[in-house]
Scaffold this active site. Structure first.
Site, short mmCIF file in Angstrom:
data_model
loop_
_atom_site.label_atom_id
_atom_site.label_comp_id
_atom_site.label_asym_id
_atom_site.label_seq_id
_atom_site.Cartn_x
_atom_site.Cartn_y
_atom_site.Cartn_z
N GLY A 1 0.77 -1.24 0.00
CA GLY A 1 0.00 0.00 0.00
C GLY A 1 0.80 1.28 0.00
O GLY A 1 0.22 2.37 -0.09
N GLU B 1 4.08 -6.77 1.68
CA GLU B 1 3.63 -7.07 0.32
C GLU B 1 3.58 -5.83 -0.56
O GLU B 1 2.52 -5.48 -1.08
CB GLU B 1 2.22 -7.67 0.37
CG GLU B 1 2.04 -8.87 1.26
CD GLU B 1 0.59 -9.28 1.40
OE1 GLU B 1 0.32 -10.48 1.46
OE2 GLU B 1 -0.30 -8.39 1.46
N GLY C 1 3.75 -3.51 -3.80
CA GLY C 1 3.66 -3.69 -5.25
C GLY C 1 4.07 -2.40 -5.93
O GLY C 1 5.17 -2.24 -6.45
N ARG C 2 3.18 -1.41 -5.83
CA ARG C 2 3.38 -0.12 -6.46
C ARG C 2 4.72 0.53 -6.08
O ARG C 2 5.40 1.09 -6.92
CB ARG C 2 2.24 0.81 -6.05
CG ARG C 2 2.16 2.11 -6.82
CD ARG C 2 1.14 3.05 -6.18
NE ARG C 2 -0.14 2.41 -5.94
CZ ARG C 2 -1.16 2.40 -6.81
NH1 ARG C 2 -1.05 3.00 -7.96
NH2 ARG C 2 -2.29 1.79 -6.51
N CYS D 1 -13.29 4.00 -28.35
CA CYS D 1 -14.61 4.61 -28.47
C CYS D 1 -15.29 4.74 -27.11
O CYS D 1 -16.30 4.08 -26.84
CB CYS D 1 -15.46 3.76 -29.41
SG CYS D 1 -14.57 3.37 -30.90
N GLU D 2 -14.72 5.54 -26.25
CA GLU D 2 -15.28 5.82 -24.92
C GLU D 2 -14.78 7.22 -24.55
O GLU D 2 -13.60 7.52 -24.75
CB GLU D 2 -14.69 4.88 -23.85
CG GLU D 2 -14.92 3.42 -24.05
CD GLU D 2 -16.19 2.91 -23.40
OE1 GLU D 2 -16.83 3.65 -22.64
OE2 GLU D 2 -16.55 1.76 -23.71
N TYR E 1 0.22 -1.46 -12.07
CA TYR E 1 -1.18 -1.44 -12.48
C TYR E 1 -1.32 -0.78 -13.85
O TYR E 1 -2.30 -0.09 -14.13
CB TYR E 1 -2.06 -0.76 -11.40
CG TYR E 1 -1.83 -1.38 -10.04
CD1 TYR E 1 -2.35 -2.64 -9.77
CD2 TYR E 1 -1.03 -0.76 -9.07
CE1 TYR E 1 -2.11 -3.25 -8.54
CE2 TYR E 1 -0.78 -1.37 -7.85
CZ TYR E 1 -1.32 -2.61 -7.59
OH TYR E 1 -1.07 -3.22 -6.39
C1 LIG Z 1 -2.73 -5.29 -4.13
C2 LIG Z 1 -2.24 -5.85 -2.87
C3 LIG Z 1 -0.97 -5.51 -2.40
C4 LIG Z 1 -0.06 -4.51 -3.07
O1 LIG Z 1 -0.55 -3.20 -2.96
P1 LIG Z 1 0.38 -1.98 -3.41
O2 LIG Z 1 -0.44 -0.80 -3.13
O3 LIG Z 1 0.68 -2.16 -4.85
O4 LIG Z 1 1.61 -2.03 -2.57
C5 LIG Z 1 -0.52 -6.15 -1.25
N1 LIG Z 1 -1.29 -7.04 -0.60
C6 LIG Z 1 -2.53 -7.38 -1.02
C7 LIG Z 1 -3.32 -8.39 -0.27
C8 LIG Z 1 -3.04 -6.79 -2.16
O5 LIG Z 1 -4.26 -7.13 -2.58
#
Ligand SMILES: *Cc1c(COP(=O)(O)O)cnc(C)c1O
Length: 419
Positions: free
Chosen positions: A239, A273, A275-276, A341-342, A370
């Site tokens: 997150g 966890e 991601g971003r 087309c949106e 994403y």
């Molecule tokens: C999407 C997700 C993440 C990653 O979120 P980011 O904002 O990209 O860091 C981590 N854990 C879970 C369970 C998720 O669904």
């Protein structure tokens, strides 16, 4: 910080001209910087070195096999949310003991496959799912580790579509229900309930919501301890927000300083966890200007990449910087739109942007997370190619789709009218 920079007014990715990549590989094109990717992972790893967490990169942010491989090679694990991502994890040779699996809707088939692989644990989101995993594990004659995803009911202060830790969201189990489940844990003969999980949302730029959620969970862990319920893992989710525009998100160090004391107190092994945070600023989407269109009210820059390539502006009203590949001093207000087309097919609205002309290229910045992973074939558009740049080398990590790819799984029934 990222490795997309101007030198002599030309945009480079590491040591390669982005314009050259656009000409060689065509557009729309995703371009990733290997060193930016790895730097972000290492930044987080070093900020938290004191507690040495297992960093499980969130596959859904960008699931390209080469990106997974690069991170796994640096010691990362993976956070997966589907059987498809489990398959990718396996393809990229991720050690099973570094895989955690969340999702509110895991199917029996997905659960069996993950048990079979021997993943570290499932992040379980409901009592019904807990019962189902127990049943499947029993059938397979296995004991399976699970962590309970807690819904801590905190406001993540982010876009409502990517806020996941309020009690009105579909994710996780509230504290009281989780407590009841844990008291009854002996009933789940084939589960080892070994941890707790939280993930309160995405693109969170302040530490306060994280701190609030972790405090709630660590108090809960104390309460469990007093009842003799001892856990092994605390998974604090992802997150962490990044800079798209003028955000000033917490750095990895500030985040670490704020939460490490709380995490240490739990005495548990920590999993995160992100991601971003890892991949967001490591990628751009390069598009070509097809037409400049002046209407009675507006100027439109029509480019060859659209919402099927990058849906974030349409879906979340997300802001992405848009830079010309060759710096242009003059700017003008315009909408940057795709060919779809949106009316929701835009990359920027009312944006003061370089005065490009037809045939010029634009870089949509911060598109690594994403971006491709949410792309589609809508309007029967071929999904973009992806290129990874390492110093002065550019490697294709996903070929551009062909028209054949579009119809690969379709079955054309020729005699429908005769049936
Ligand atoms: C999407 C997700 C993440 C990653 O979120 P980011 O904002 O990209 O860091 C981590 N854990 C879970 C369970 C998720 O669904």
């Amino acid at each position: 910080m990222h490795e997309f920079k101007y030198k002599n007014n030309q945009l480079y990715c590491e040591n390669i001209l982005v314009g050259k990549l656009a000409k060689t590989f065509g557009t729309p094109l995703y371009v990733y910087s290997y060193h930016t990717l790895i730097d972000h992972y290492l930044k987080l790893k070093s900020a938290f070195s004191e507690i040495n967490p297992l960093i499980c990169y969130s596959v859904k942010a960008n699931s390209n096999l080469s990106i997974l491989k690069a991170l796994i090679a640096k010691g990362a694990g993976l956070d997966i949310v589907s059987g498809g991502e489990l398959f990718r994890a396996q393809k990229a040779a991720c050690p099973a003991q570094r895989i955690v699996y969340a999702s509110v809707g895991k199917t029996d088939k997905e659960i069996s496959a993950a048990i079979g692989r021997g993943i570290l644990f499932f992040n379980v989101e409901s009592l019904a799912e807990l019962k189902n995993i127990n049943r499947i594990a029993k059938g397979l004659n296995k004991i399976t580790r699970v962590a309970i995803r807690i819904n801590p009911d905190v406001e993540a202060k982010t876009h409502k579509y990517i806020s996941t830790g309020k009690i009105t969201n579909k994710f996780g189990i509230d504290l009281d229900s989780a407590y009841k489940v844990l008291l009854l844990r002996a009933k789940f003969s084939n589960l080892n309930i070994c941890g707790l999980h939280i993930h309160i949302g995405s693109q969170i730029t302040q530490s306060a919501p994280f701190v609030e959620a972790i405090k709630k969970v660590s108090n809960f862990i104390q309460r469990l301890k007093s009842k003799g319920i001892v856990l092994e893992y605390l998974n604090i989710g992802g997150g962490l927000g990044i800079i798209y525009d003028h955000e000033a998100p917490q750095t990895a160090e500030i985040y670490a300083n704020e939460i490490i004391p709380l995490l240490k107190k739990t005495g548990l092994k920590i999993i995160m966890e992100p991601g971003r945070f890892i991949v967001g600023n490591a990628g751009i989407l390069v598009v070509k200007v097809l037409y400049i269109k002046h209407t009675l009210k507006k100027k439109f820059i029509i480019v060859d990449g659209g919402m099927n390539d990058l849906i974030r502006p349409a879906l979340y009203s997300a802001y992405h910087n848009i830079w010309p590949l060759a710096k242009i001093a003059k700017t003008e207000k315009a909408d940057v739109v795709g060919p779809i087309c949106e009316s929701g097919d835009f990359l920027a609205k009312e944006r003061l942007i370089a005065k490009v002309k037809e045939g010029d290229y634009l870089a949509v910045m911060s598109a690594g997370a994403y971006g491709f992973s949410m792309s589609s074939n809508y309007n029967s558009r071929l999904r973009a190619a992806e290129v990874m740049v390492i110093k002065n080398k550019a490697l294709v990590i996903r070929k551009r789709e062909s028209a054949q790819d579009l119809v690969r799984n379709e079955v054309m029934v020729n005699n429908l009218t005769k049936l």
